[in-house]
Design a protein around this motif. Sequence first.
Motif, PDB file in Angstrom:
ATOM      1  N   LEU A 282      -1.501  -3.072  46.828  1.00 34.24           N
ATOM      2  CA  LEU A 282      -0.592  -1.956  46.546  1.00 34.24           C
ATOM      3  C   LEU A 282       0.867  -2.384  46.653  1.00 34.24           C
ATOM      4  O   LEU A 282       1.738  -1.819  45.996  1.00 34.24           O
ATOM      5  N   ARG A 283       1.131  -3.388  47.484  1.00 38.23           N
ATOM      6  CA  ARG A 283       2.501  -3.880  47.675  1.00 38.23           C
ATOM      7  C   ARG A 283       2.912  -4.926  46.637  1.00 38.23           C
ATOM      8  O   ARG A 283       4.072  -5.305  46.576  1.00 38.23           O
ATOM      9  N   MET A 284       1.980  -5.395  45.841  1.00 36.90           N
ATOM     10  CA  MET A 284       2.298  -6.426  44.852  1.00 36.90           C
ATOM     11  C   MET A 284       3.093  -5.820  43.695  1.00 36.90           C
ATOM     12  O   MET A 284       2.734  -4.742  43.205  1.00 36.90           O
ATOM     13  N   PRO A 285       4.159  -6.491  43.239  1.00 36.46           N
ATOM     14  CA  PRO A 285       4.845  -6.030  42.026  1.00 36.46           C
ATOM     15  C   PRO A 285       3.856  -6.004  40.858  1.00 36.46           C
ATOM     16  O   PRO A 285       2.909  -6.815  40.813  1.00 36.46           O
ATOM     17  N   ALA A 286       4.052  -5.099  39.926  1.00 35.47           N
ATOM     18  CA  ALA A 286       3.114  -4.879  38.818  1.00 35.47           C
ATOM     19  C   ALA A 286       2.800  -6.163  38.049  1.00 35.47           C
ATOM     20  O   ALA A 286       1.630  -6.439  37.749  1.00 35.47           O
ATOM     21  N   MET A 287       3.815  -6.953  37.738  1.00 36.12           N
ATOM     22  CA  MET A 287       3.592  -8.195  36.978  1.00 36.12           C
ATOM     23  C   MET A 287       2.762  -9.187  37.791  1.00 36.12           C
ATOM     24  O   MET A 287       1.890  -9.869  37.253  1.00 36.12           O
ATOM     25  N   GLU A 288       3.031  -9.263  39.087  1.00 28.01           N
ATOM     26  CA  GLU A 288       2.286 -10.183  39.951  1.00 28.01           C
ATOM     27  C   GLU A 288       0.818  -9.761  40.045  1.00 28.01           C
ATOM     28  O   GLU A 288      -0.084 -10.598  39.983  1.00 28.01           O
ATOM     29  N   LEU A 289       0.577  -8.457  40.173  1.00 27.75           N
ATOM     30  CA  LEU A 289      -0.794  -7.959  40.222  1.00 27.75           C
ATOM     31  C   LEU A 289      -1.498  -8.240  38.904  1.00 27.75           C
ATOM     32  O   LEU A 289      -2.646  -8.697  38.888  1.00 27.75           O
ATOM     33  N   ASP A 290      -0.831  -7.992  37.810  1.00 28.25           N
ATOM     34  CA  ASP A 290      -1.418  -8.244  36.498  1.00 28.25           C
ATOM     35  C   ASP A 290      -1.784  -9.722  36.344  1.00 28.25           C
ATOM     36  O   ASP A 290      -2.880 -10.054  35.891  1.00 28.25           O
ATOM     37  N   ASP A 291      -0.879 -10.604  36.758  1.00 28.52           N
ATOM     38  CA  ASP A 291      -1.158 -12.050  36.702  1.00 28.52           C
ATOM     39  C   ASP A 291      -2.348 -12.410  37.587  1.00 28.52           C
ATOM     40  O   ASP A 291      -3.203 -13.212  37.198  1.00 28.52           O
ATOM     41  N   PHE A 292      -2.397 -11.829  38.785  1.00 24.19           N
ATOM     42  CA  PHE A 292      -3.503 -12.085  39.704  1.00 24.19           C
ATOM     43  C   PHE A 292      -4.829 -11.667  39.081  1.00 24.19           C
ATOM     44  O   PHE A 292      -5.812 -12.418  39.124  1.00 24.19           O
ATOM     45  N   LEU A 293      -4.868 -10.476  38.489  1.00 18.46           N
ATOM     46  CA  LEU A 293      -6.113  -9.968  37.911  1.00 18.46           C
ATOM     47  C   LEU A 293      -6.573 -10.799  36.722  1.00 18.46           C
ATOM     48  O   LEU A 293      -7.779 -10.915  36.471  1.00 18.46           O
ATOM     49  N   LYS A 294      -5.655 -11.384  35.988  1.00 15.61           N
ATOM     50  CA  LYS A 294      -5.993 -12.188  34.807  1.00 15.61           C
ATOM     51  C   LYS A 294      -6.231 -13.661  35.125  1.00 15.61           C
ATOM     52  O   LYS A 294      -6.718 -14.405  34.284  1.00 15.61           O
ATOM     53  N   SER A 295      -5.896 -14.087  36.328  1.00 15.88           N
ATOM     54  CA  SER A 295      -5.973 -15.495  36.692  1.00 15.88           C
ATOM     55  C   SER A 295      -7.415 -16.012  36.719  1.00 15.88           C
ATOM     56  O   SER A 295      -8.313 -15.330  37.225  1.00 15.88           O
ATOM     57  N   PRO A 296      -7.628 -17.235  36.210  1.00 15.88           N
ATOM     58  CA  PRO A 296      -8.964 -17.830  36.326  1.00 15.88           C
ATOM     59  C   PRO A 296      -9.344 -18.140  37.781  1.00 15.88           C
ATOM     60  O   PRO A 296     -10.509 -18.397  38.072  1.00 15.88           O
ATOM     61  N   SER A 297      -8.383 -18.072  38.688  1.00 13.88           N
ATOM     62  CA  SER A 297      -8.651 -18.282  40.116  1.00 13.88           C
ATOM     63  C   SER A 297      -9.184 -17.032  40.801  1.00 13.88           C
ATOM     64  O   SER A 297      -9.659 -17.097  41.929  1.00 13.88           O
ATOM     65  N   THR A 298      -9.070 -15.890  40.140  1.00 11.27           N
ATOM     66  CA  THR A 298      -9.497 -14.619  40.722  1.00 11.27           C
ATOM     67  C   THR A 298     -10.900 -14.270  40.256  1.00 11.27           C
ATOM     68  O   THR A 298     -11.201 -14.334  39.066  1.00 11.27           O
ATOM     69  N   GLY A 299     -11.741 -13.894  41.193  1.00 11.40           N
ATOM     70  CA  GLY A 299     -13.080 -13.410  40.871  1.00 11.40           C
ATOM     71  C   GLY A 299     -13.241 -11.998  41.381  1.00 11.40           C
ATOM     72  O   GLY A 299     -13.021 -11.734  42.558  1.00 11.40           O
ATOM     73  N   LEU A 300     -13.585 -11.083  40.502  1.00 14.20           N
ATOM     74  CA  LEU A 300     -13.808  -9.681  40.871  1.00 14.20           C
ATOM     75  C   LEU A 300     -15.227  -9.290  40.492  1.00 14.20           C
ATOM     76  O   LEU A 300     -15.616  -9.407  39.321  1.00 14.20           O
ATOM     77  N   TYR A 301     -15.970  -8.848  41.470  1.00 16.04           N
ATOM     78  CA  TYR A 301     -17.328  -8.388  41.241  1.00 16.04           C
ATOM     79  C   TYR A 301     -17.360  -6.918  41.612  1.00 16.04           C
ATOM     80  O   TYR A 301     -17.000  -6.543  42.726  1.00 16.04           O
ATOM     81  N   ILE A 302     -17.750  -6.109  40.649  1.00 17.28           N
ATOM     82  CA  ILE A 302     -17.720  -4.651  40.815  1.00 17.28           C
ATOM     83  C   ILE A 302     -19.160  -4.139  40.910  1.00 17.28           C
ATOM     84  O   ILE A 302     -20.008  -4.490  40.095  1.00 17.28           O
ATOM     85  N   LEU A 303     -19.397  -3.312  41.921  1.00 15.81           N
ATOM     86  CA  LEU A 303     -20.675  -2.632  42.066  1.00 15.81           C
ATOM     87  C   LEU A 303     -20.570  -1.290  41.369  1.00 15.81           C
ATOM     88  O   LEU A 303     -19.643  -0.513  41.637  1.00 15.81           O
ATOM     89  N   ARG A 304     -21.505  -1.053  40.474  1.00 17.11           N
ATOM     90  CA  ARG A 304     -21.564   0.232  39.771  1.00 17.11           C
ATOM     91  C   ARG A 304     -22.891   0.903  40.089  1.00 17.11           C
ATOM     92  O   ARG A 304     -23.927   0.259  40.143  1.00 17.11           O
ATOM     93  N   LEU A 305     -22.804   2.191  40.281  1.00 18.20           N
ATOM     94  CA  LEU A 305     -23.977   3.026  40.531  1.00 18.20           C
ATOM     95  C   LEU A 305     -24.021   4.042  39.402  1.00 18.20           C
ATOM     96  O   LEU A 305     -23.104   4.871  39.276  1.00 18.20           O
ATOM     97  N   GLU A 306     -25.034   3.909  38.559  1.00 17.38           N
ATOM     98  CA  GLU A 306     -25.138   4.734  37.356  1.00 17.38           C
ATOM     99  C   GLU A 306     -23.849   4.678  36.544  1.00 17.38           C
ATOM    100  O   GLU A 306     -23.354   5.697  36.035  1.00 17.38           O
TER     101      GLU A 306
END
Length: 178
Positions: free
Chosen positions: A68-92
Amino acid sequence: MDDNKADISGATTVRLLVTYMEMRAKLAGPALPPPIAHAAVASERPDAATFLSLYRAVGEPLRWDQRLRMPAMELDDFLKSPSTGLYILRLEGRAVGLCEFDCIDTPDVELTHFGLVPEVYGRKLGPFLLDSALRAVWGRGSNRIWLHTDEWDHPKAQDTYRRAGFNVFAQKLEEIEV
């Protein structure tokens, strides 16, 4: 003894016991099956708004604020980075949990955030999410996965990590600004 201190700027620091844990070997045995029908974990690349919505839903009760404290551009870069892995649990189809890793493109990977939205606590979804995400990261050629957890995390966090195969390698009191 008072563990809270205010500095000249008015900010308060709090002392928390931080526990560092690591896993140095792939998970043994079969993957955990979904504990609930229509529960699924997948690697995803959400946009910042979608990510922050889930991050808040999972993290507000645990005082998460790093993203939440990350500047928008930094967060966007983090989310797109090949170093970042995000695994999302979905229920239905609804996102109800996340497992975030940093440095997944290196042998030494950090598990940075892991949790569920409170309304699905107690349904064995946390171990399922963690097991699924860890297996995916180990499959990328990691040598070590580590994390840190503290007193503000869910009361069952350390037990969940231990059951998954993590071991404590350090503990220390750290001061954080609130």
